[in-house]
Motif scaffolding. Structure first.
Motif, short mmCIF file in Angstrom:
data_model
loop_
_atom_site.label_atom_id
_atom_site.label_comp_id
_atom_site.label_asym_id
_atom_site.label_seq_id
_atom_site.Cartn_x
_atom_site.Cartn_y
_atom_site.Cartn_z
N MET A 1 -22.22 -14.17 -6.73
CA MET A 1 -21.20 -13.42 -6.04
C MET A 1 -21.88 -12.33 -5.23
N THR A 2 -21.50 -12.19 -3.98
CA THR A 2 -22.02 -11.15 -3.12
C THR A 2 -20.93 -10.11 -2.90
N VAL A 3 -21.21 -8.89 -3.25
CA VAL A 3 -20.24 -7.82 -3.08
C VAL A 3 -20.92 -6.70 -2.30
N ASP A 4 -20.27 -6.20 -1.28
CA ASP A 4 -20.80 -5.09 -0.49
C ASP A 4 -20.73 -3.84 -1.36
N PRO A 5 -21.86 -3.23 -1.71
CA PRO A 5 -21.84 -2.07 -2.60
C PRO A 5 -21.12 -0.88 -2.01
N ARG A 6 -20.96 -0.83 -0.71
CA ARG A 6 -20.22 0.28 -0.10
C ARG A 6 -18.73 0.13 -0.35
N ARG A 7 -18.27 -1.10 -0.59
CA ARG A 7 -16.83 -1.33 -0.82
C ARG A 7 -16.49 -1.29 -2.31
N SER A 8 -17.30 -1.92 -3.11
CA SER A 8 -17.04 -1.93 -4.54
C SER A 8 -18.27 -2.45 -5.26
N ALA A 37 -10.38 -8.16 0.01
CA ALA A 37 -10.93 -8.77 -1.20
C ALA A 37 -10.95 -10.30 -1.14
N LEU A 38 -10.40 -10.88 -0.08
CA LEU A 38 -10.28 -12.34 0.00
C LEU A 38 -11.64 -13.03 -0.11
N ARG A 39 -12.63 -12.52 0.57
CA ARG A 39 -13.96 -13.15 0.54
C ARG A 39 -14.55 -13.14 -0.87
N VAL A 40 -14.40 -12.02 -1.57
CA VAL A 40 -14.88 -11.93 -2.95
C VAL A 40 -14.17 -12.96 -3.82
N LEU A 41 -12.85 -13.06 -3.67
CA LEU A 41 -12.08 -14.04 -4.43
C LEU A 41 -12.56 -15.46 -4.15
N GLU A 42 -12.72 -15.79 -2.87
CA GLU A 42 -13.15 -17.14 -2.52
C GLU A 42 -14.54 -17.46 -3.07
N GLU A 43 -15.45 -16.49 -3.05
CA GLU A 43 -16.79 -16.70 -3.61
C GLU A 43 -16.73 -16.94 -5.11
N ILE A 44 -15.90 -16.18 -5.80
CA ILE A 44 -15.77 -16.36 -7.25
C ILE A 44 -15.17 -17.72 -7.57
N LEU A 45 -14.19 -18.15 -6.78
CA LEU A 45 -13.55 -19.44 -7.03
C LEU A 45 -14.51 -20.61 -6.80
N ARG A 49 -19.65 -21.84 -12.60
CA ARG A 49 -19.07 -21.79 -13.95
C ARG A 49 -17.62 -22.29 -13.98
N LEU A 50 -16.98 -22.40 -12.82
CA LEU A 50 -15.59 -22.86 -12.77
C LEU A 50 -15.49 -24.35 -12.44
N ARG A 51 -16.61 -25.04 -12.31
CA ARG A 51 -16.57 -26.46 -11.94
C ARG A 51 -16.14 -27.37 -13.07
N GLU A 52 -16.48 -27.04 -14.30
CA GLU A 52 -16.18 -27.92 -15.43
C GLU A 52 -14.87 -27.63 -16.16
N PRO A 53 -14.51 -26.38 -16.36
CA PRO A 53 -13.31 -26.11 -17.18
C PRO A 53 -12.06 -26.79 -16.61
N THR A 54 -11.28 -27.36 -17.51
CA THR A 54 -10.03 -28.01 -17.11
C THR A 54 -8.82 -27.14 -17.43
N ALA A 55 -9.08 -25.95 -17.96
CA ALA A 55 -8.01 -24.98 -18.21
C ALA A 55 -8.50 -23.61 -17.75
N LEU A 74 -5.99 -19.06 -4.28
CA LEU A 74 -5.89 -19.52 -5.67
C LEU A 74 -5.31 -20.93 -5.73
N LEU A 75 -4.25 -21.15 -4.98
CA LEU A 75 -3.60 -22.46 -4.97
C LEU A 75 -4.57 -23.54 -4.47
N ARG A 76 -5.29 -23.26 -3.39
CA ARG A 76 -6.27 -24.22 -2.86
C ARG A 76 -7.35 -24.54 -3.90
N ALA A 77 -7.81 -23.52 -4.61
CA ALA A 77 -8.89 -23.72 -5.57
C ALA A 77 -8.52 -24.72 -6.66
N VAL A 78 -7.27 -24.74 -7.04
CA VAL A 78 -6.87 -25.63 -8.14
C VAL A 78 -6.28 -26.95 -7.66
#
Length: 114
Positions: A1-8, A37-45, A49-55, A74-78
């Motif tokens: 995850m890449t987060v701009d330290p000036r933002r958060s 925050a959209l870019r951070v969300l998309e990077e996390i999604l 680590r989220l590739r295998e879990p089914t729940a 979020l909807l696209r990710a699932v």
């Protein structure tokens, strides 16, 4: 995850993976999840680590606001990978957050717990 330290910092990002194993992942949300925050969300999604879990549990107890762009992400990710069905549980969404998720169609693929 890449987060701009000036933002958060990673500890104050509006979304983080709290836990993930081969079967279940928990994402926690806090503050405001909006256009900046959209870019951070998309990077996390896209995190490996989220590739295998089914729940997935989306703990939104600390989330004050989510905009439609983030709800659609979020909807696209699932729903992007039809060969892998993910059971989504949304926990603790405030009424305004729940309403935005419903407008995006997240309620068609998720179970909501209060």
């Amino acid at each position: 995850m890449t987060v701009d330290p000036r933002r958060s910092s990673p500890t104050t990002a509006p979304v983080r993976i709290a836990e993930a194993d081969g079967h279940h992942a928990v994402l926690t949300f806090s503050g405001d999840l909006d256009a900046p925050a959209l870019r951070v969300l998309e990077e996390i999604l896209l995190d490996h680590r989220l590739r295998e879990p089914t729940a997935w549990t989306l703990d939104m107890t600390g989330l004050r606001h989510i905009d439609l762009a983030c709800a659609y992400a979020l909807l696209r990710a699932v729903t992007e990978t039809p060969e892998r069905e993910i059971a989504i549980t949304v926990r603790g969404a405030r009424p305004a957050v729940h309403r935005t998720l419903r407008h995006a169609g997240v309620d068609t693929v998720a179970t909501f717990e209060h």
